[in-house]
Motif scaffolding. Structure first.
Motif, PDB file in Angstrom:
ATOM      1  N   PRO A   1       0.798  -1.240   0.000  1.00 25.04           N
ATOM      2  CA  PRO A   1       0.000   0.000   0.000  1.00 25.04           C
ATOM      3  C   PRO A   1       0.827   1.285   0.000  1.00 25.04           C
ATOM      4  CG  PRO A   1      -0.109  -1.089   2.139  1.00 25.04           C
ATOM      5  CD  PRO A   1       0.542  -2.059   1.203  1.00 25.04           C
ATOM      6  N   ASN A   2       2.001   1.263   0.611  1.00 24.79           N
ATOM      7  CA  ASN A   2       2.831   2.473   0.595  1.00 24.79           C
ATOM      8  C   ASN A   2       3.201   2.873  -0.831  1.00 24.79           C
ATOM      9  OD1 ASN A   2       3.439   3.439   3.384  1.00 24.79           O
ATOM     10  ND2 ASN A   2       4.085   1.313   3.644  1.00 24.79           N
ATOM     11  N   GLU A   3       3.606   1.885  -1.633  1.00 25.20           N
ATOM     12  CA  GLU A   3       3.938   2.155  -3.029  1.00 25.20           C
ATOM     13  C   GLU A   3       2.681   2.572  -3.792  1.00 25.20           C
ATOM     14  OE1 GLU A   3       4.975  -0.364  -1.288  1.00 25.20           O
ATOM     15  OE2 GLU A   3       7.173  -0.289  -1.395  1.00 25.20           O
TER      16      GLU A   3
ATOM     17  N   ASP B   1      -5.058  11.874   8.624  1.00 23.38           N
ATOM     18  CA  ASP B   1      -4.945  13.280   8.214  1.00 23.38           C
ATOM     19  C   ASP B   1      -4.839  13.396   6.693  1.00 23.38           C
ATOM     20  OD1 ASP B   1      -5.086  14.268  10.798  1.00 23.38           O
ATOM     21  OD2 ASP B   1      -2.909  14.126  11.098  1.00 23.38           O
ATOM     22  N   THR B   2      -4.019  12.559   6.085  1.00 22.95           N
ATOM     23  CA  THR B   2      -3.871  12.582   4.632  1.00 22.95           C
ATOM     24  C   THR B   2      -5.175  12.192   3.966  1.00 22.95           C
ATOM     25  OG1 THR B   2      -1.502  12.098   4.731  1.00 22.95           O
ATOM     26  CG2 THR B   2      -2.642  11.569   2.679  1.00 22.95           C
ATOM     27  N   ALA B   3      -5.824  11.169   4.505  1.00 28.88           N
ATOM     28  CA  ALA B   3      -7.104  10.727   3.952  1.00 28.88           C
ATOM     29  C   ALA B   3      -8.128  11.849   3.998  1.00 28.88           C
ATOM     30  CB  ALA B   3      -7.609   9.511   4.727  1.00 28.88           C
ATOM     31  N   GLU B   4      -8.205  12.536   5.139  1.00 27.28           N
ATOM     32  CA  GLU B   4      -9.164  13.638   5.278  1.00 27.28           C
ATOM     33  C   GLU B   4      -8.864  14.742   4.268  1.00 27.28           C
ATOM     34  OE1 GLU B   4     -11.119  16.209   8.907  1.00 27.28           O
ATOM     35  OE2 GLU B   4      -8.937  15.935   8.898  1.00 27.28           O
ATOM     36  N   GLU B   5      -7.600  15.054   4.078  1.00 28.95           N
ATOM     37  CA  GLU B   5      -7.209  16.109   3.135  1.00 28.95           C
ATOM     38  C   GLU B   5      -7.704  15.802   1.721  1.00 28.95           C
ATOM     39  OE1 GLU B   5      -3.134  17.791   1.005  1.00 28.95           O
ATOM     40  OE2 GLU B   5      -2.978  16.680   2.904  1.00 28.95           O
ATOM     41  N   TYR B   6      -7.490  14.553   1.272  1.00 31.88           N
ATOM     42  CA  TYR B   6      -7.895  14.190  -0.080  1.00 31.88           C
ATOM     43  C   TYR B   6      -9.414  14.134  -0.217  1.00 31.88           C
ATOM     44  CZ  TYR B   6      -2.994  13.032  -0.889  1.00 31.88           C
ATOM     45  OH  TYR B   6      -1.627  13.100  -1.023  1.00 31.88           O
ATOM     46  N   LEU B   7     -10.098  13.667   0.810  1.00 32.43           N
ATOM     47  CA  LEU B   7     -11.554  13.578   0.762  1.00 32.43           C
ATOM     48  C   LEU B   7     -12.190  14.966   0.719  1.00 32.43           C
ATOM     49  CD1 LEU B   7     -11.932  10.663   3.318  1.00 32.43           C
ATOM     50  CD2 LEU B   7     -12.477  10.538   0.869  1.00 32.43           C
ATOM     51  N   LEU B   8     -11.648  15.882   1.494  1.00 33.70           N
ATOM     52  CA  LEU B   8     -12.164  17.251   1.481  1.00 33.70           C
ATOM     53  C   LEU B   8     -11.890  17.925   0.139  1.00 33.70           C
ATOM     54  CD1 LEU B   8     -11.258  18.468   5.094  1.00 33.70           C
ATOM     55  CD2 LEU B   8     -13.524  17.886   4.187  1.00 33.70           C
ATOM     56  N   GLN B   9     -10.781  17.565  -0.495  1.00 36.71           N
ATOM     57  CA  GLN B   9     -10.475  18.125  -1.812  1.00 36.71           C
ATOM     58  C   GLN B   9     -11.518  17.676  -2.832  1.00 36.71           C
ATOM     59  OE1 GLN B   9      -6.456  17.428  -3.186  1.00 36.71           O
ATOM     60  NE2 GLN B   9      -6.877  18.270  -5.216  1.00 36.71           N
TER      61      GLN B   9
ATOM     62  N   ALA C   1      -4.691   5.631   2.302  1.00 36.99           N
ATOM     63  CA  ALA C   1      -4.166   6.315   3.488  1.00 36.99           C
ATOM     64  C   ALA C   1      -4.864   5.817   4.747  1.00 36.99           C
ATOM     65  CB  ALA C   1      -4.343   7.825   3.338  1.00 36.99           C
ATOM     66  N   ILE C   2      -6.178   5.583   4.671  1.00 41.39           N
ATOM     67  CA  ILE C   2      -6.910   5.021   5.821  1.00 41.39           C
ATOM     68  C   ILE C   2      -6.365   3.644   6.159  1.00 41.39           C
ATOM     69  CG2 ILE C   2      -9.161   4.113   6.544  1.00 41.39           C
ATOM     70  CD1 ILE C   2     -10.457   6.432   4.984  1.00 41.39           C
ATOM     71  N   LYS C   3      -6.109   2.850   5.137  1.00 36.57           N
ATOM     72  CA  LYS C   3      -5.551   1.504   5.336  1.00 36.57           C
ATOM     73  C   LYS C   3      -4.196   1.579   6.044  1.00 36.57           C
ATOM     74  CE  LYS C   3      -4.086  -2.585   2.675  1.00 36.57           C
ATOM     75  NZ  LYS C   3      -4.929  -3.590   3.337  1.00 36.57           N
ATOM     76  N   LEU C   4      -3.450   2.629   5.733  1.00 40.10           N
ATOM     77  CA  LEU C   4      -2.123   2.804   6.336  1.00 40.10           C
ATOM     78  C   LEU C   4      -2.184   3.514   7.692  1.00 40.10           C
ATOM     79  CD1 LEU C   4      -0.185   3.849   3.097  1.00 40.10           C
ATOM     80  CD2 LEU C   4       0.210   1.767   4.431  1.00 40.10           C
ATOM     81  N   GLY C   5      -3.379   3.926   8.108  1.00 37.09           N
ATOM     82  CA  GLY C   5      -3.537   4.607   9.393  1.00 37.09           C
ATOM     83  C   GLY C   5      -3.221   6.085   9.343  1.00 37.09           C
TER      84      GLY C   5
ATOM     85  N   LEU D   1     -14.836   9.768   4.942  1.00 34.97           N
ATOM     86  CA  LEU D   1     -14.500  10.899   5.785  1.00 34.97           C
ATOM     87  C   LEU D   1     -14.856  10.588   7.249  1.00 34.97           C
ATOM     88  CD1 LEU D   1     -13.290  13.731   5.679  1.00 34.97           C
ATOM     89  CD2 LEU D   1     -15.614  14.633   5.327  1.00 34.97           C
ATOM     90  N   GLY D   2     -15.977   9.893   7.421  1.00 31.70           N
ATOM     91  CA  GLY D   2     -16.351   9.467   8.784  1.00 31.70           C
ATOM     92  C   GLY D   2     -15.340   8.515   9.376  1.00 31.70           C
ATOM     93  N   GLN D   3     -14.818   7.589   8.546  1.00 32.45           N
ATOM     94  CA  GLN D   3     -13.810   6.634   9.014  1.00 32.45           C
ATOM     95  C   GLN D   3     -12.517   7.375   9.407  1.00 32.45           C
ATOM     96  OE1 GLN D   3     -13.108   3.408   6.291  1.00 32.45           O
ATOM     97  NE2 GLN D   3     -15.295   3.012   5.967  1.00 32.45           N
ATOM     98  N   ALA D   4     -12.126   8.304   8.552  1.00 38.29           N
ATOM     99  CA  ALA D   4     -10.881   9.044   8.829  1.00 38.29           C
ATOM    100  C   ALA D   4     -10.998   9.862  10.109  1.00 38.29           C
ATOM    101  CB  ALA D   4     -10.546   9.949   7.641  1.00 38.29           C
ATOM    102  N   ARG D   5     -12.109  10.538  10.290  1.00 41.78           N
ATOM    103  CA  ARG D   5     -12.270  11.375  11.478  1.00 41.78           C
ATOM    104  C   ARG D   5     -12.428  10.541  12.748  1.00 41.78           C
ATOM    105  NH1 ARG D   5     -16.048  16.101   8.626  1.00 41.78           N
ATOM    106  NH2 ARG D   5     -14.256  17.322   7.856  1.00 41.78           N
ATOM    107  N   ALA D   6     -13.002   9.372  12.607  1.00 42.78           N
ATOM    108  CA  ALA D   6     -13.094   8.467  13.749  1.00 42.78           C
ATOM    109  C   ALA D   6     -11.707   8.036  14.198  1.00 42.78           C
ATOM    110  CB  ALA D   6     -13.946   7.253  13.397  1.00 42.78           C
ATOM    111  N   MET D   7     -10.797   7.847  13.227  1.00 44.13           N
ATOM    112  CA  MET D   7      -9.427   7.474  13.565  1.00 44.13           C
ATOM    113  C   MET D   7      -8.719   8.627  14.268  1.00 44.13           C
ATOM    114  SD  MET D   7      -8.419   5.592   9.983  1.00 44.13           S
ATOM    115  CE  MET D   7      -6.672   5.489  10.391  1.00 44.13           C
ATOM    116  N   ILE D   8      -9.018   9.866  13.842  1.00 40.74           N
ATOM    117  CA  ILE D   8      -8.364  11.027  14.453  1.00 40.74           C
ATOM    118  C   ILE D   8      -8.838  11.214  15.895  1.00 40.74           C
ATOM    119  CG2 ILE D   8      -8.158  13.537  14.326  1.00 40.74           C
ATOM    120  CD1 ILE D   8      -8.398  13.268  11.266  1.00 40.74           C
TER     121      ILE D   8
END
Length: 257
Positions: A185-187, A223-231, A216-220, A249-256
């Motif tokens: 996933p990093n690559e 913040d990056t996930a939220e940035e792209y989703l908001l874009q 990004a969510i998969k990688l934990g 976005l709900g998943q990402a914010r739940a992680m934050i």
């Protein structure tokens, strides 16, 4: 201040005669120097004439060779390659509409050829350097991707080059898909980000921004996930991907939180 001297003017005293003689001497020296320089240049040209002609001749041959290659070799080769690839493209189109074993069989025919016609791999091998071979890399990459040969897919898509707004991004994103399937996933994230940034349009940009966010969510990396989703939400609200933004976005914010 300089004094104008009429035609036929003669020095009136010794000082002026001396000055006039010095000026004539200086002028003579300048002309002698120019003559000597010209003579040396002529001598150099004469001595090296053979090499000059060789250099000029090579340049002319190179230009004529390039023009001749394009007209008499490359252009006919382009046409021949495009004709040869028609059957492979037909197999590819049929494979995209099919499913299961039939789909895999058609992808293999697209790659390796059938009915006496070349497949994409044959086009690449026999028509290297043509536009058809370049496009064959693209098609072969996705044929390998859809038949589970992910490393081969990466190799083919990396060899594809295009300035096309859609194809360039799709090829780069396809490499990301292959890395995801290889559980890297990093690559994959790096290629999704690159694909999203390559072109700005309502088709490929939100597509790969969403894939980048999910990865990004998969990688934990919430913040990056939220940035792209908001874009996506802000810049591409009418894209199909925007409908999925609230879920991720709900998943990402739940992680934050």
């Amino acid at each position: 201040m300089a004094t104008y001297k009429k035609r036929g003017y003669k020095p009136s005293n010794q000082e002026e005669k001396k000055k006039s003689a010095e000026e004539e001497s200086t002028t003579a020296e300048v002309f002698n120097t120019l003559d000597e320089s010209a003579s040396r240049t002529e001598t150099w040209v004469a001595d090296n004439q053979k090499y000059i002609y060789i250099i000029v001749g090579v340049a002319i041959v190179a230009v004529l060779g390039y023009l001749g290659y394009n007209r008499f070799i490359l252009e006919p080769k382009q046409t021949e390659a495009a004709n040869e690839m028609a059957q492979a493209q037909d197999y590819m189109s049929s494979a995209l509409r099919a499913s299961g074993a039939q789909s895999d069989s058609l992808y293999n025919l697209a790659l390796n050829g059938g009915e006496g016609k070349y497949g994409f791999l044959d086009i690449i091998e026999n028509y290297g350097g043509t536009d058809a071979a370049n496009l064959a890399h693209y098609n072969a990459g996705f044929a390998f991707l859809r038949t589970g040969k992910y490393q081969e897919a990466i190799e083919q898509l990396e060899d594809f080059s295009s300035d096309d707004e859609v194809l360039a991004a799709l090829a780069t994103g396809g490499i990301g898909d292959a890395f995801m399937q290889l559980d890297q996933p990093n690559e994959a994230l790096g290629y999704y980000e690159k694909a999203a940034e390559m072109r700005s349009n309502s088709f490929t940009t939100p597509r790969f921004l969403l894939k980048a966010a999910i990865t990004a969510i998969k990688l934990g990396d919430a913040d990056t996930a939220e940035e792209y989703l908001l874009q996506i939400e802000d810049e591409y609200p009418d894209a199909p991907e925007a409908e999925k933004v609230p879920i991720y976005l709900g998943q990402a914010r739940a992680m934050i939180n």
